[in-house]
Every structure is written in structure tokens, then in C-alpha cells.
Design a protein around this motif. Sequence first.
Motif, mmCIF file in Angstrom:
data_model
loop_
_atom_site.group_PDB
_atom_site.id
_atom_site.type_symbol
_atom_site.label_atom_id
_atom_site.label_comp_id
_atom_site.label_asym_id
_atom_site.label_seq_id
_atom_site.Cartn_x
_atom_site.Cartn_y
_atom_site.Cartn_z
ATOM 1 N N LEU A 248 101.548 -1.736 -23.406
ATOM 2 C CA LEU A 248 102.711 -1.657 -22.528
ATOM 3 C C LEU A 248 103.231 -0.222 -22.451
ATOM 4 N N ALA A 249 103.800 0.132 -21.306
ATOM 5 C CA ALA A 249 104.341 1.479 -21.109
ATOM 6 C C ALA A 249 105.563 1.688 -21.988
ATOM 7 N N PRO A 250 105.814 2.933 -22.442
ATOM 8 C CA PRO A 250 107.008 3.210 -23.250
ATOM 9 C C PRO A 250 108.284 2.883 -22.482
ATOM 10 N N THR A 251 109.341 2.504 -23.199
ATOM 11 C CA THR A 251 110.624 2.212 -22.568
ATOM 12 C C THR A 251 111.338 3.521 -22.219
ATOM 13 N N ALA A 252 112.450 3.401 -21.485
ATOM 14 C CA ALA A 252 113.204 4.593 -21.065
ATOM 15 C C ALA A 252 113.789 5.329 -22.262
ATOM 16 N N PHE A 253 113.974 4.617 -23.368
ATOM 17 C CA PHE A 253 114.422 5.242 -24.615
ATOM 18 C C PHE A 253 113.384 4.920 -25.675
ATOM 19 N N ARG A 254 112.945 5.923 -26.397
ATOM 20 C CA ARG A 254 111.886 5.719 -27.393
ATOM 21 C C ARG A 254 112.305 6.337 -28.719
ATOM 22 N N MET A 255 112.340 5.524 -29.764
ATOM 23 C CA MET A 255 112.710 6.001 -31.092
ATOM 24 C C MET A 255 111.589 6.853 -31.664
ATOM 25 N N TRP A 256 111.955 8.014 -32.197
ATOM 26 C CA TRP A 256 110.960 8.928 -32.732
ATOM 27 C C TRP A 256 110.552 8.520 -34.148
ATOM 28 N N GLY A 257 109.390 9.004 -34.561
ATOM 29 C CA GLY A 257 108.972 8.874 -35.958
ATOM 30 C C GLY A 257 108.353 7.563 -36.365
ATOM 31 N N TYR A 258 108.005 6.676 -35.401
ATOM 32 C CA TYR A 258 107.369 5.408 -35.771
ATOM 33 C C TYR A 258 106.000 5.696 -36.413
ATOM 34 N N PRO A 259 105.603 4.981 -37.472
ATOM 35 C CA PRO A 259 106.270 3.858 -38.137
ATOM 36 C C PRO A 259 107.165 4.267 -39.315
ATOM 37 N N VAL A 260 107.302 5.578 -39.563
ATOM 38 C CA VAL A 260 108.058 6.019 -40.735
ATOM 39 C C VAL A 260 109.525 5.629 -40.638
ATOM 40 N N THR A 261 110.149 5.834 -39.456
ATOM 41 C CA THR A 261 111.593 5.601 -39.343
ATOM 42 C C THR A 261 112.006 4.148 -39.593
ATOM 43 N N PRO A 262 111.365 3.147 -38.970
ATOM 44 C CA PRO A 262 111.798 1.774 -39.276
ATOM 45 C C PRO A 262 111.500 1.362 -40.713
ATOM 46 N N LEU A 263 110.377 1.827 -41.253
ATOM 47 C CA LEU A 263 110.041 1.466 -42.636
ATOM 48 C C LEU A 263 110.991 2.140 -43.623
ATOM 49 N N LEU A 264 111.368 3.394 -43.357
ATOM 50 C CA LEU A 264 112.345 4.086 -44.210
ATOM 51 C C LEU A 264 113.690 3.374 -44.158
ATOM 52 N N GLY A 265 114.138 3.018 -42.963
ATOM 53 C CA GLY A 265 115.413 2.313 -42.811
ATOM 54 C C GLY A 265 115.416 0.995 -43.559
ATOM 55 N N ALA A 266 114.331 0.230 -43.431
ATOM 56 C CA ALA A 266 114.234 -1.068 -44.112
ATOM 57 C C ALA A 266 114.248 -0.885 -45.628
ATOM 58 N N ALA A 267 113.538 0.146 -46.131
ATOM 59 C CA ALA A 267 113.482 0.395 -47.572
ATOM 60 C C ALA A 267 114.852 0.801 -48.122
ATOM 61 N N LEU A 268 115.577 1.647 -47.394
ATOM 62 C CA LEU A 268 116.915 2.059 -47.830
ATOM 63 C C LEU A 268 117.866 0.862 -47.880
ATOM 64 N N MET A 269 117.794 -0.005 -46.881
ATOM 65 C CA MET A 269 118.680 -1.165 -46.862
ATOM 66 C C MET A 269 118.337 -2.144 -47.986
ATOM 67 N N ALA A 270 117.048 -2.328 -48.260
ATOM 68 C CA ALA A 270 116.645 -3.220 -49.351
ATOM 69 C C ALA A 270 117.131 -2.677 -50.692
ATOM 70 N N THR A 271 117.039 -1.348 -50.871
ATOM 71 C CA THR A 271 117.504 -0.717 -52.116
ATOM 72 C C THR A 271 119.011 -0.884 -52.284
ATOM 73 N N LEU A 272 119.761 -0.710 -51.196
ATOM 74 C CA LEU A 272 121.211 -0.884 -51.256
ATOM 75 C C LEU A 272 121.586 -2.327 -51.587
ATOM 76 N N LEU A 273 120.852 -3.268 -51.021
ATOM 77 C CA LEU A 273 121.110 -4.673 -51.330
ATOM 78 C C LEU A 273 120.915 -4.941 -52.820
ATOM 79 N N LEU A 274 119.849 -4.412 -53.395
ATOM 80 C CA LEU A 274 119.608 -4.593 -54.832
ATOM 81 C C LEU A 274 120.690 -3.914 -55.666
ATOM 82 N N THR A 275 121.196 -2.782 -55.175
ATOM 83 C CA THR A 275 122.242 -2.051 -55.900
ATOM 84 C C THR A 275 123.503 -2.878 -56.080
#
Length: 466
Positions: free
Chosen positions: A402-429
Motif C-alpha cells: 500500500l502507498a504511504p499515508t499523508a503522514f508517516r512516522m519516522w524510524g520504523y520499526p525502532v520507534t514503535p518497539l522503543l515506545g512499547a518497551a518504555l511503556m512496559a518498563t514503566l508498568l513494571l516500575t
Amino acid sequence: MNDATHSESAFSAIIERESGLQKTLSAGKLSMIAIGGAIGTGLFLGSGFAIGTAGPAVLVSYGIGALIALLLMGCLAEMTVAHPTTGSFGAYAEHYISPMAGFLVRYAYWTCIVLAVGTEVTAVALYMRFWFPSAPGWLWIVAFSALLITVNAFRVSTFGTVEYWFSTIKLSAILAFIALAAYLLTTDTSGSLGWHNYTAYGGFLPHGVGGLWIAVIMAIFSYLSIEMIAVAAGEASQPEVAVIRAFRATVLRLVLFYLVTLALMLAVLPWTLAGTTKSPFVMVMERLHLPAAGGIMNFVILIAALSAMNSQLYITTRMMFSLSRAGHAPRRLGLLNSRGIPFNALLVSTSGMALATVLSVVAPGGAFLMMVGVSVFGAMFTWMMIFVAHYYFRRARLRQGLAPTAFRMWGYPVTPLLGAALMATLLLTTAFTEPFRLTLLFGVPYLAALALVFHLYFRPPVAPSA
């Protein structure tokens, strides 16, 4: 039908079942709704707890929270531009991860925001003590709850207008606060104010890295509601344009208002004075010795809490509407009245206000932190799942060509995986943090109960094997 066509068709069915809501929100109102939800008790009252936990290092805590919020908004904006719908991240989790994931995200988020409304109205009762110290807190909770239920019962354009002006008042007040605090710093001759306050009371990191990290939890709670842009996009007149504009404006304003105001506050007010019974904003204004300065700021903070309540009540109503339209809540909760409002869903979503009323009577001293501790689970779980959904969303679009959307998040797949890891760590905290001990104690059993309910009543039938 190829995979791309099938995928788009499947999501179109989700959008169709959530149709019927009015599409009258502009980009300006959309941005103000998100600002209205995110700049409330978390900044004006919760920042006192965060400062007491981290000391001056709270600036780093809120900076980390801002980074996570930036990553989240980028991921969410890309998915919302592709699929603007009221179910939003619940619908994305349903479509790109699994139907159970969509069910869990919607209910966890709905519960979280319902309880967050309770924290705001609990804070309102605390603010009213400034003028009426002997009046019972439940009186203010009931009165202001009734006011905002009435606002949300009218057309969505009425809600948008009220929220726009609520947010305008508090943003103007924050700008005035920044100007006054800067004036205090530049004109002080006593030597008690200034940047030396960052290190004068135990150093910049008085409670170590642990205190800094724990304060990130409150920072996330403070930024909670910026994701409202994605839910409100289902009622935007031009969702693709509105979401991109609102995303940029919201992130910029949040970083500016939170970090700049906290930086000035720490220079004017010794961090050791921060607490959760009186807003540090009011304490700073009282140091100005201007007639009624504290009262004026308390009024602004009251407006800020009402604004956040207004936005959160709107969003919980739409999430329950989405659950109903998905067949995961009673059908009556998905009905619209003559003004295009899911009124039955609105009534159910006021339950956090009722809980806050009870807690204000039973435990008036600890009601605020108790409500925060319980509600923050749904927020952190939802943010984590938004990152996971974006990972699967982008992977699916790449696989389908599929064609890219009008807005495209940079850094995939690092950015979503980093965000998920930070949130999981905070939950454990939270498990090792006394004020948030209730977070996992409530959240994990609640999530398990939801999963069991889905398994027993809503699991899609398995197709027979050939």
C-alpha cells in the motif's frame, strides 16, 4: 480480491458500523480538545507529587514523558490518517493485532478515562477548599459533574466550542504564569529565587535515578489524553488535514507548557514545598504578593480541571459507543439521540464521578492519589498497545504494497518497539512504587477478567477445517 483490497474492505466495515456521529469538529477544536484533556490536574496538581518524588530532576522525567508522547502521537497520527474512526486505537488493535486485543484496549482505556474523570473532579473539590475550606468535597463533585454532563449532552459542536474556550483560558493563564515567573526571577533581590534552587536542597537528583524514573509515571499521567485527537477524528470535518495539524500543534504546546512552566516553578519555589494538597502554581502566585493572585490562579486551575473533565467525559462516551457498535457492550449504548449524541453511553461513563464522590467521603485525604494509581494502568496499557498496533499496521501495509499515508512516522520499526518497551518498563516500575502499588494490583486481574469475558462470550467462531 488481493490482500490490500481485503484489508481496506475489512476496516471499512469497522468505520461503517461506527457511523452516524456528526462530523463538525475543526482542526482548531480538535487540537484544543487534546490540549484540554492533557493540560489539567496532571500539570497543576500532579506536578506537585512529581516534584516531591524527583526533585529538580523532574524536568528530565517530564522530558522522557514528552519523548514517549511524541513517539506515540507520531504512530497514532499515521494510523488515524489512514483510518479516521471513533474506535481509533481500539479499532486498530482489533484489525491489526486481534479482536481480543481490540476488546481489551477499548475496555482498559474506557475504564482508565472514567477513573481519570474521577481524579479531575476530586481535584476540583481540593481547589474549592481555597475559597470554602469548611464545605464538604462531595458537594462540589456533584455540582460540577452535573454541569459537565449537561454540556456533553448537547451537540458535539457545543462541546467543541465550550472546550475550545476552556482551553484558551488556561493556555492564556499559563503564558501569563510564565511571564510573571520570569519577572520574579529577573527582579528578585533577596537571593531566595533563582536557578540555584535546582541544587540548593539536596542537589539536582535528591532521590537518585529511581526518583527520576518514578516521576515519569506521573508525567505519562499528565500527558494522558493527547491520544484524544485520534478518537475525536471520527467527528472531524476533514480528519486527514485536522489530525496532522492538531498533532503538530499539540506536541509543540505540551512540550512548551510543561517543561517551561516546571523549569520556572523550580527556580521560584523550593522543590521541598511541593505536595498534593495545594497546587504549586498557586504557591508560586502567592509569592508574588499581588492582590488575589493566588485566588486568580486557583480559578484558572479550576477551569483547567473542568476542561480536562469535559474532554475526558467526551472521550469515554465515544469509546463506550464504539464498544457497543462492535457488539461488546449493550446495544442501547450505541444508540444516538436526535442531536447525534450517544446519550446512554454518556450516562454510563459518569461512573467515575460517582466513585470519586464516594471516595471523597470515605478517604478525602488520599482520594486523588488513589484514583490516579488505579486509572494509570489503563493509560499505560493503552499507550503500549498503540505502539504494538502501529508495528503491525506498518508491517501489514508494507506486506500489502500500500502507498504511504499523508503522514508517516519516522524510524520504523525502532520507534514503535522503543515506545512499547518504555511503556512496559514503566508498568513494571509501578509494582515497586508505593503510591502506584494499586496500579498492577488492579490492572492485571482486571485485564485477566476482561480476557475471560471475551473468551466466553465474544470470541469469533473458528471456521471449520476443510
